[in-house]
Design a protein around this motif. Structure first.
Motif, PDB file in Angstrom:
ATOM      1  N   LYS A 199       0.983   3.476   4.446  1.00 49.18           N
ATOM      2  CA  LYS A 199       2.051   4.337   3.954  1.00 49.18           C
ATOM      3  C   LYS A 199       1.791   4.813   2.528  1.00 49.18           C
ATOM      4  CE  LYS A 199       5.689   2.425   6.897  1.00 49.18           C
ATOM      5  NZ  LYS A 199       7.010   1.734   6.950  1.00 49.18           N
ATOM      6  N   THR A 200       1.187   3.965   1.720  1.00 53.22           N
ATOM      7  CA  THR A 200       0.893   4.364   0.340  1.00 53.22           C
ATOM      8  C   THR A 200      -0.079   5.530   0.306  1.00 53.22           C
ATOM      9  OG1 THR A 200       1.290   2.134  -0.495  1.00 53.22           O
ATOM     10  CG2 THR A 200      -0.055   3.586  -1.860  1.00 53.22           C
ATOM     11  N   GLY A 377       4.946   1.920  -3.536  1.00 54.34           N
ATOM     12  CA  GLY A 377       4.253   1.123  -2.527  1.00 54.34           C
ATOM     13  C   GLY A 377       3.019   0.441  -3.074  1.00 54.34           C
ATOM     14  N   ARG A 381       2.643  -3.870  -3.315  1.00 55.60           N
ATOM     15  CA  ARG A 381       1.724  -4.646  -2.484  1.00 55.60           C
ATOM     16  C   ARG A 381       0.699  -5.366  -3.361  1.00 55.60           C
ATOM     17  NH1 ARG A 381      -1.921   0.047   0.434  1.00 55.60           N
ATOM     18  NH2 ARG A 381      -3.155   0.618  -1.378  1.00 55.60           N
TER      19      ARG A 381
END
Length: 413
Positions: A199-200, A377, A381
């Motif tokens: 998604k990043t 994001g 993480r």
């Protein structure tokens, strides 16, 4: 300056003229081929959409080759496409030959950037990327105004012959100077698209689509937007392109230094805010020549700083998979250019030139929102590995969370 980087930048210089000079050739093409201004502007859409679609496909087809050989094939296609465009006798043929030129461009630019990064130490990677991107900015500063003047004084076809000649010179230079660089890359198209599951990365690329869409909504039809200020004078419009191009060079050079010093995460949001403000002011600024000059100066800075920061961030996210992500980034940017050409054409046809600014602003605002999601994001993480090809290439390991970037695979001569 490193002769290898200058050689790579020569190719992006030729490609930059081809991609960006259309803004100055819309009227000559429209008059010569008997089509409307909005239709002529779709030359940008066709070139950009072809680039975006063909980039991952051709990258897959050439995955097993050295990057030098890919660069040579790319420039050969690019020259062939521009010669064919210069000789085309109808608008349909002109559109078709733009696909050939775009195929070559789509292979060259991401590989040239990846090779520049691979041949440079980590602490100078931002500047190396900025040199290659500098070929595009110098194209806007020198090539596009000259090409626009040639198109107005002689013929738009003469501009294409100039581009073909520059591409041939770049072809000879790459053959003579660039070593055979080998970088890991997945062999199948499906594997090339796997990073989009992260998604990043996906939001980081999608924000590029919207940013370029917003900026090219304005740039593609810049001659029309600035008509009140220029009075239709080719000379005045060429001067505006000179001013924009020169400040774009400053933006690209400044971008490399700022990214090396501050990092891409700090730079990118500010550039998008700046781009949104400038795009929104196009209609007001285009009413008088003095304000048009100021606008062109402002337009040349944020987007080109962003271009360096974006590519630097992608190299940080996947240092050993940089050709893969830079190729996807190039596709994203050209999808955005196609979006801008189409959105601007529709806006011009339905609401007139005054609509270009607010259409562009909406797209840039969307880009800023997606960038915020992408940066959030990558900050949250800690140990996420992006999807990568199974066994035949090293995994793509995003490292943006730690702020470090490993060295890409060593180049072999």
């Amino acid at each position: 300056m490193n002769s290898r980087l200058i050689t790579l930048a020569l190719g992006t210089f030729a490609i930059g003229i081809d991609a960006f000079v259309t803004a100055g050739l819309v009227a000559p093409v429209s008059n010569d081929l008997g089509v409307s201004t909005s239709a002529a502007g779709q030359l940008v859409t066709v070139f950009a959409l072809s680039y975006a679609v063909l980039s991952p496909i051709l990258a897959t087809a050439t995955a097993g080759l050295s990057r030098k050989r890919v660069l040579l094939i790319a420039l050969s296609l690019f020259v062939l496409g521009n010669v064919a465009t210069a000789l085309a006798g109808s608008f349909a043929l002109v559109l078709a030959t733009r696909v050939i030129a775009a195929a070559g461009a789509s292979m060259y630019t991401p590989n040239a950037t990846a090779v520049a990064a691979a041949l440079s130490p980590p602490e100078r990677r931002g500047r190396a990327i900025s040199v290659v991107i500098g070929g595009l900015t110098v194209a806007t500063a020198l090539g596009v105004p000259i090409g626009t003047w040639i198109g107005g004084a002689f013929s738009w076809r003469a501009t294409l012959w100039l581009v073909a000649a520059l591409g041939a010179l770049a072809l000879a230079s790459v053959a003579a100077i660039i070593p055979a660089v080998h970088l890991p890359a997945p062999a199948r198209l499906r594997e090339r698209l796997l990073p989009l599951r992260d998604k990043t990365i996906a939001t980081g690329l999608l924000h590029a689509v919207l940013l370029f869409g917003g900026m090219f909504t304005v740039y593609t039809y810049l001659a029309t937007a600035m008509h009140p200020a220029t009075g239709g004078s080719t000379g005045r419009f060429t001067l505006l392109l000179w001013i924009y191009g020169l400040t774009a060079v400053v933006g690209s050079t400044l971008g490399g230094r700022l990214v090396d010093r501050l990092g891409s995460r700090r730079i990118m949001p500010l550039t998008l805010i700046g781009a949104g403000v400038v795009v929104a002011l196009i209609h007001v600024s285009g009413q008088h020549f003095a304000t048009a000059i100021v606008w062109c100066v402002a337009f040349g800075i944020p987007g080109w700083i962003w271009a360096v920061a974006q590519q630097h961030r992608l190299v940080e996210l996947a240092p050993q998979g940089s050709p893969l992500l830079l190729g996807l980034n190039a596709s994203a940017q050209y999808f955005g250019i196609a979006l801008g050409g189409a959105a601007g054409g529709l806006g011009l046809q339905w609401w007139g030139a005054s609509s270009l600014g607010w259409i562009g602003l909406i797209l840039v605002a969307g880009a800023l929102a997606l960038l915020a999601l992408s940066l959030r994001g990558s900050a949250q993480r800690k140990d996420v590995t992006a999807a990568a090809p199974p066994t035949d290439a090293p995994p793509i390991s995003p490292t943006a969370a730690t702020g470090t970037a490993a060295t890409p695979s060593a180049a072999t001569a």
